[in-house]
Design an enzyme around this catalytic site. Structure first.
Site, mmCIF file in Angstrom:
data_model
loop_
_atom_site.group_PDB
_atom_site.id
_atom_site.type_symbol
_atom_site.label_atom_id
_atom_site.label_comp_id
_atom_site.label_asym_id
_atom_site.label_seq_id
_atom_site.Cartn_x
_atom_site.Cartn_y
_atom_site.Cartn_z
ATOM 1 N N TYR A 83 -3.996 -10.081 3.142
ATOM 2 C CA TYR A 83 -4.029 -8.691 3.374
ATOM 3 C C TYR A 83 -4.002 -8.567 4.923
ATOM 4 C CZ TYR A 83 -5.762 -7.973 -1.323
ATOM 5 O OH TYR A 83 -5.836 -8.038 -2.536
ATOM 6 N N ASP A 127 0.822 -1.233 0.050
ATOM 7 C CA ASP A 127 -0.063 -0.073 0.058
ATOM 8 C C ASP A 127 0.969 1.299 -0.015
ATOM 9 O OD1 ASP A 127 -2.243 -1.584 -0.149
ATOM 10 O OD2 ASP A 127 -2.493 -1.373 2.232
ATOM 11 N N TYR A 184 5.990 -9.516 7.453
ATOM 12 C CA TYR A 184 5.447 -8.142 7.852
ATOM 13 C C TYR A 184 5.750 -7.740 9.174
ATOM 14 C CZ TYR A 184 2.639 -8.828 3.434
ATOM 15 O OH TYR A 184 2.223 -9.047 2.373
#
Length: 403
Positions: A365, A228, A296
């Site tokens: 996601y 993003d 992440y």
């Protein structure tokens, strides 16, 4: 009344006759006339005897364009109605059923000559350049040869593909070009007439110097997924392939290119591990999501305090069924995708804030894994803790794809 054709009015050169009739004994008994001195062949107009001049035209065009290449293919476009009509007529007279046309012979003979004289390689599958020979009834201006004014040469270059990894070191930069929402990319006052929603993109920062060095037309960016706009891409970086359309310079120093891009990006991005690749790598990069894994770093902020029992539940998350998030639904198919989590490490920042290090299958996601996305992600960190949470900061630490 239309005059009936006479085969004697259509003399043929030995080269065209040999192409059409493979048996020399049969050829000698045909009612066709071979050209005399000073005559032009009704099919090729003696172009097959002017290969050196055609080579001269090709060398002239390559010199003007200053194009670099190692491999090539010859293409031929015959727009001369006269030549096509005569060739069809002779084929009918001689009952020729093959497909070895004048175009094929020009491509074959000129290709061999170019390879020999320019020391280049013929490549039918993946040539660096396509050398197009165009023939028409009229004349092309500025031809250096009076007897080749109906012929011109066009050179088109095939793309260069460069693979690498990029690190995005600041937030607020998208991966690729975003058209201005006000003018839809046309250019307006709001976007300073650039047509872009954001001044900088990862692709744009890489392409700026790359296009100058290669003298390319434009680029197309192929990433192994995308982060993003508010997410950093850290670690070794995200794999990508950038495609340079219509480059005229192919022999470029990738180590120099890396240094130039990194020094001109003002700390916004960094590229590494640049190497030449081909079109097949694009598909591998773009379709690698399921086979890849990603790591992440996410900060999850909760409405209420988080207990030790909540943390243990978060660590045990494994299989996630995730419907396409609402925020990307307009550009992605509305599907339910199953993704797996290999591991989650949890660090408590304070009573309502956790840092999560998540190693998971590509395509998951993370923001929606934390929030639940109105129950479109099952299970989610919000649902298993019964404590609504949001992802307040997200960084990608690693993107691993199969070699």
């Amino acid at each position: 009344m239309k005059k009936e054709r006479d085969i004697n009015d259509y003399p043929i050169c030995p080269k065209c006759l040999s192409r059409i009739i493979k048996n020399p004994n049969y050829r000698n008994n045909l009612a066709v006339r071979v050209i005399d001195d000073g005559e032009d062949c009704c099919i090729c107009e003696n172009l097959l005897y002017k290969k050196d001049k055609i080579l001269g035209l090709i060398k002239h065009k390559i010199s003007i364009l200053d194009v670099e290449f190692d491999s090539f293919i010859i293409a031929c476009q015959n727009n001369s109605n006269k030549i096509k009509d005569n060739e069809n007529y002779i084929h009918n007279v001689l009952d020729y059923k093959g497909n070895d046309s004048l175009k094929q012979q020009i491509k074959r003979e000129v290709g061999v000559l170019v390879a020999k004289k320019l020391h280049k390689r013929i490549d039918f599958k993946n040539p660096d350049v396509v050398i197009m020979i165009k023939i028409k009834d009229g004349i092309y201006k500025h031809s250096p040869y009076d007897d080749l004014k109906n012929m011109n040469i066009f050179v088109d270059t095939n793309p260069i593909f460069i693979e690498g990894k990029y690190r995005k070191l600041v937030r607020g930069i998208p991966q690729t070009h975003w058209p201005c929402t006000n003018c839809k990319g046309k250019g307006c006052k709001e976007c300073n007439y650039t047509g872009q929603q954001y001044e900088h993109t990862v692709e744009g920062l890489i392409a700026k110097d790359l296009l100058l060095i290669t003298r390319g037309n434009h680029t197309k960016f192929h990433g192994s997924g995308r982060e993003d706009i508010d997410v950093l891409m850290l670690g070794e970086g995200r794999p990508f392939v950038i495609e340079v359309k219509h480059p005229f310079k192919r022999h470029i120093d990738l180590k120099l290119l890396r240094r130039v891009i990194n020094s001109h990006s003002d700390g916004m991005i960094e590229v590494n591990d640049l190497k030449f690749t081909d079109r097949t790598r694009v598909a591998q990069i773009k379709n690698s999501s399921v086979e890849s894994y990603k790591i992440y770093s996410a900060i999850a902020e909760f409405e209420n305090g988080v207990t030790s029992n909540d943390i243990e539940k978060i660590k045990k998350l494994k299989v996630i069924n995730q419907r396409t998030p609402l925020r990307v639904k307009r550009r992605r198919a509305d599907l339910v995708r199953t993704r797996t989590i290999e591991n989650i490490d949890v660090e408590r920042i304070n009573s309502k804030k956790l840092r999560l290090i998540i190693k998971c299958q590509g395509g998951l996601y993370i923001k929606e894994l934390i929030s639940g996305d109105d129950n479109r992600t099952k299970p989610s960190i919000s649902s298993i803790t019964n404590n609504h949470a949001i992802c307040s900061q997200l960084d990608v630490l690693k993107v691993h794809i199969p070699k």
